[in-house]
Design a protein around this motif. Sequence first.
Motif, mmCIF file in Angstrom:
data_model
loop_
_atom_site.group_PDB
_atom_site.id
_atom_site.type_symbol
_atom_site.label_atom_id
_atom_site.label_comp_id
_atom_site.label_asym_id
_atom_site.label_seq_id
_atom_site.Cartn_x
_atom_site.Cartn_y
_atom_site.Cartn_z
ATOM 1 N N THR A 138 0.545 -1.303 0.259
ATOM 2 C CA THR A 138 0.384 0.110 -0.445
ATOM 3 C C THR A 138 0.634 1.167 -0.044
ATOM 4 O OG1 THR A 138 -0.501 0.127 2.179
ATOM 5 C CG2 THR A 138 -1.981 -1.815 1.328
ATOM 6 N N MET A 139 2.079 1.526 0.456
ATOM 7 C CA MET A 139 2.805 2.887 0.482
ATOM 8 C C MET A 139 2.650 3.154 -0.818
ATOM 9 S SD MET A 139 5.938 0.719 1.671
ATOM 10 C CE MET A 139 7.156 2.471 2.376
ATOM 11 N N LEU A 140 3.323 2.949 -1.801
ATOM 12 C CA LEU A 140 3.175 3.758 -3.276
ATOM 13 C C LEU A 140 1.498 4.128 -2.856
ATOM 14 C CD1 LEU A 140 5.522 1.418 -5.643
ATOM 15 C CD2 LEU A 140 6.201 2.931 -3.396
ATOM 16 N N GLN A 141 0.474 3.638 -3.409
ATOM 17 C CA GLN A 141 -0.830 4.392 -3.044
ATOM 18 C C GLN A 141 -0.494 5.492 -2.332
ATOM 19 O OE1 GLN A 141 -3.859 1.584 -2.676
ATOM 20 N NE2 GLN A 141 -5.278 2.558 -3.784
ATOM 21 N N ARG A 142 -0.470 5.125 -1.129
ATOM 22 C CA ARG A 142 -0.196 5.542 -0.064
ATOM 23 C C ARG A 142 0.056 7.223 -0.649
ATOM 24 N NH1 ARG A 142 -2.811 5.617 4.765
ATOM 25 N NH2 ARG A 142 -3.474 8.085 5.759
ATOM 26 N N ALA A 143 1.701 7.097 -0.941
ATOM 27 C CA ALA A 143 2.311 8.497 -0.800
ATOM 28 C C ALA A 143 1.821 9.575 -2.353
ATOM 29 C CB ALA A 143 3.950 7.620 -1.644
ATOM 30 N N THR A 144 1.221 8.900 -3.509
ATOM 31 C CA THR A 144 0.808 9.090 -3.659
ATOM 32 C C THR A 144 -0.997 10.137 -4.069
ATOM 33 O OG1 THR A 144 -0.775 7.413 -5.114
ATOM 34 C CG2 THR A 144 1.882 8.173 -6.079
ATOM 35 N N SER A 145 -1.262 9.996 -3.166
ATOM 36 C CA SER A 145 -2.594 10.491 -2.531
ATOM 37 C C SER A 145 -2.421 11.452 -1.653
ATOM 38 C CB SER A 145 -3.930 8.469 -2.253
ATOM 39 O OG SER A 145 -2.831 8.070 -0.317
ATOM 40 N N GLU A 146 -1.474 11.778 -0.927
ATOM 41 C CA GLU A 146 -1.072 12.483 -0.148
ATOM 42 C C GLU A 146 0.403 13.783 -0.249
ATOM 43 O OE1 GLU A 146 -1.120 11.753 3.886
ATOM 44 O OE2 GLU A 146 -1.701 9.668 3.616
ATOM 45 N N GLN A 147 -0.584 14.977 -1.145
ATOM 46 C CA GLN A 147 0.840 16.160 -0.952
ATOM 47 C C GLN A 147 1.579 15.858 0.070
ATOM 48 O OE1 GLN A 147 -1.140 20.116 -1.293
ATOM 49 N NE2 GLN A 147 0.298 20.669 -1.733
ATOM 50 N N GLY A 148 2.363 16.601 -0.624
ATOM 51 C CA GLY A 148 4.237 16.205 -0.106
ATOM 52 C C GLY A 148 4.919 15.075 0.233
ATOM 53 N N LEU A 149 4.309 13.912 -0.008
ATOM 54 C CA LEU A 149 5.024 12.820 -0.227
ATOM 55 C C LEU A 149 5.214 12.555 -1.690
ATOM 56 C CD1 LEU A 149 2.509 10.850 2.407
ATOM 57 C CD2 LEU A 149 5.013 11.891 3.369
ATOM 58 N N LEU A 150 6.529 11.599 -1.374
ATOM 59 C CA LEU A 150 6.730 10.616 -2.628
ATOM 60 C C LEU A 150 7.263 9.064 -2.123
ATOM 61 C CD1 LEU A 150 9.690 13.261 -3.829
ATOM 62 C CD2 LEU A 150 7.282 13.325 -5.011
ATOM 63 N N GLY A 151 6.907 8.434 -3.119
ATOM 64 C CA GLY A 151 6.671 6.974 -2.996
ATOM 65 C C GLY A 151 7.674 6.916 -3.825
ATOM 66 N N ALA A 152 8.755 5.519 -3.977
ATOM 67 C CA ALA A 152 9.243 5.376 -5.071
ATOM 68 C C ALA A 152 9.581 3.117 -4.859
ATOM 69 C CB ALA A 152 10.873 6.036 -5.200
ATOM 70 N N ASP A 153 9.713 2.900 -5.463
ATOM 71 C CA ASP A 153 9.926 1.331 -5.534
ATOM 72 C C ASP A 153 11.359 1.800 -5.800
ATOM 73 O OD1 ASP A 153 10.485 -1.231 -6.106
ATOM 74 O OD2 ASP A 153 8.850 -1.805 -6.595
ATOM 75 N N LEU A 154 11.845 0.977 -4.628
ATOM 76 C CA LEU A 154 13.737 1.217 -5.228
ATOM 77 C C LEU A 154 14.121 -0.427 -5.754
ATOM 78 C CD1 LEU A 154 14.826 2.600 -1.543
ATOM 79 C CD2 LEU A 154 14.343 3.634 -4.164
ATOM 80 N N GLY A 155 13.367 -1.537 -6.000
ATOM 81 C CA GLY A 155 13.342 -2.783 -6.387
ATOM 82 C C GLY A 155 14.643 -3.478 -5.530
ATOM 83 N N GLU A 156 15.613 -4.350 -5.992
ATOM 84 C CA GLU A 156 16.823 -4.550 -5.944
ATOM 85 C C GLU A 156 17.558 -4.242 -5.660
ATOM 86 O OE1 GLU A 156 16.229 -9.448 -5.517
ATOM 87 O OE2 GLU A 156 17.016 -9.646 -6.824
ATOM 88 N N ALA A 157 18.289 -4.556 -4.471
ATOM 89 C CA ALA A 157 19.830 -4.651 -4.590
ATOM 90 C C ALA A 157 20.657 -4.943 -4.114
ATOM 91 C CB ALA A 157 19.899 -2.601 -4.820
ATOM 92 N N ASP A 158 22.548 -5.243 -4.200
ATOM 93 C CA ASP A 158 23.190 -5.539 -3.182
ATOM 94 C C ASP A 158 23.081 -4.654 -2.550
ATOM 95 O OD1 ASP A 158 25.442 -6.093 -2.125
ATOM 96 O OD2 ASP A 158 26.506 -6.251 -3.875
ATOM 97 N N VAL A 159 22.789 -4.826 -1.153
ATOM 98 C CA VAL A 159 23.062 -4.592 0.284
ATOM 99 C C VAL A 159 23.869 -3.301 0.805
ATOM 100 C CG1 VAL A 159 23.083 -4.428 2.772
ATOM 101 C CG2 VAL A 159 20.889 -5.512 1.685
ATOM 102 N N GLN A 160 24.757 -3.772 -0.123
ATOM 103 C CA GLN A 160 26.066 -2.697 0.302
ATOM 104 C C GLN A 160 26.495 -1.542 -0.976
ATOM 105 O OE1 GLN A 160 29.018 -3.922 2.092
ATOM 106 N NE2 GLN A 160 28.037 -5.856 2.719
ATOM 107 N N SER A 161 25.665 -1.930 -2.185
ATOM 108 C CA SER A 161 25.157 -0.247 -2.501
ATOM 109 C C SER A 161 24.315 0.450 -2.998
ATOM 110 C CB SER A 161 25.300 -1.081 -4.325
ATOM 111 O OG SER A 161 23.780 -1.910 -4.407
ATOM 112 N N LEU A 162 24.295 0.421 -1.473
ATOM 113 C CA LEU A 162 22.409 1.209 -0.694
ATOM 114 C C LEU A 162 23.220 1.919 -0.137
ATOM 115 C CD1 LEU A 162 20.048 -1.343 0.262
ATOM 116 C CD2 LEU A 162 19.686 -0.438 -2.109
ATOM 117 N N ALA A 163 22.663 3.394 -0.398
ATOM 118 C CA ALA A 163 23.659 4.597 0.863
ATOM 119 C C ALA A 163 22.878 3.473 2.294
ATOM 120 C CB ALA A 163 21.849 5.073 0.868
#
Length: 447
Positions: free
Chosen positions: A346-371
């Motif tokens: 539900t989090m992406l749908q909720r993000a697009t329905s409320e002003q001031g929120l941004l939602g994103a699917d970050l996909g699958e990534a190597d943990v070591q390469s994340l922020a």
Amino acid sequence: MRFQRYLTGVAIAALLAGTAVAQTAPQEPAAAAGTLNPATGQVPPAAPATAPQFQMADGVLATVNDSVITGFDLRQRMLLLIAMTQVQPTPENIPAIQQEALNALIDERLQIQELANYEELKVTDAEVGEEIAAMAQEVGVTPEAYLAFLEAGGIRRQTLREQLRTQIGWQRLVGGRFQSRARVSRGAVDAALRQISEAASKKQYLIGEIYIEAARVGGQQAAMNGAAQLVQQMVQGAPFQNVAQQFSAAPSAARGGDAGWIVAGSVNPVLQAAMDQLEVGQLSRPIPVEGGVYIIYMRDKRDGAAASLAQLKQVMIELPETASEAEVAAASQRLEALRPQLTCDTMLQRATSEQGLLGADLGEADVQSLAPQFQPVARSAPVGEVSTPIRTPLGLHLVAVCGRRVGGVEAPDPRAVENQLFRQNLATLGRRYMRDLREDALIEFRQ
């Protein structure tokens, strides 16, 4: 019965073929006793053509409740043990072989007595015959030739038949009695997969193990002496799998000592030190630990290069690095209020329905390469859980771990992990059952 049948089959096959494979150990490190030839896992060395001679009385040696064990029974079991393991009898190892055979007979008598309470578990002659036929087929001989060969070594046909009858019945009893208790929950599977993922970057060892339990063989010194004899026999050619299946008290004995991949730092430091010294293919010297003695066979090693992969989704409020403490606190309060309502679905749908929120699917990534701020959550947060607000130079984030796995060819199969955990649980319950029967039994030894 399948794996045990295989171990028995390859042993008999080599005896029929009369094949010998030498095993040598040049310049071994301190922890190693020798280097095993992997071929002996399939083709064990040949045994003497004549039956070994043991000096023991033919009368009653022990009673298990109302059941007797005679010298003849013990000698038969020792001969069968030697045939299955290819451990060659010597004056030094006869006591260990005798003790193991006697322990096996005591357990078998207790199992027979317990099975007598379950008429529906009675194993027929036809079922035993099917098992022997399958064993013979795997080595390419007829059942008659298989049994005739055992007889030539002094082993009565009835000895093998009764052992198989008891083993089949006992496996059915343990499986039927404890199947529901051995079932593995989804949470346990997820936890195991999580541990595998976290261990992906650590050094790992694929080992075979034999554990000689001191209490079972007459004390720690007896366990050391017995282990030393087994090591000598395996370096000279006795197959590790067969020896483990017959002598080891570890749960892995049913799998020929296969302990699977062991993560560095997850075992007794004494065992860890030995594993660090052993090279692939080497067999350790006896390793004393509290309660017994281990023998380790290093089958393979890997440096843990597999990647830990996480599938992430986020909801964020953009905030510059120059945002005031009050602005950060307000954004954090808004996200904390929203967090209990969010899921991966539900989090992406909720993000697009409320002003001031941004939602994103970050996909699958190597943990070591994340922020760096995201890595602790990606590495250890439960799958499906939404994190507390995380501050980055871009803003304030809620991050959900929507999946996690080990990357590369070593990625584990959840069903395989579940089956392994089930087998471990069943084996543990079966050992407790056997322990309880021993504690309640009246076992007397005759001089």
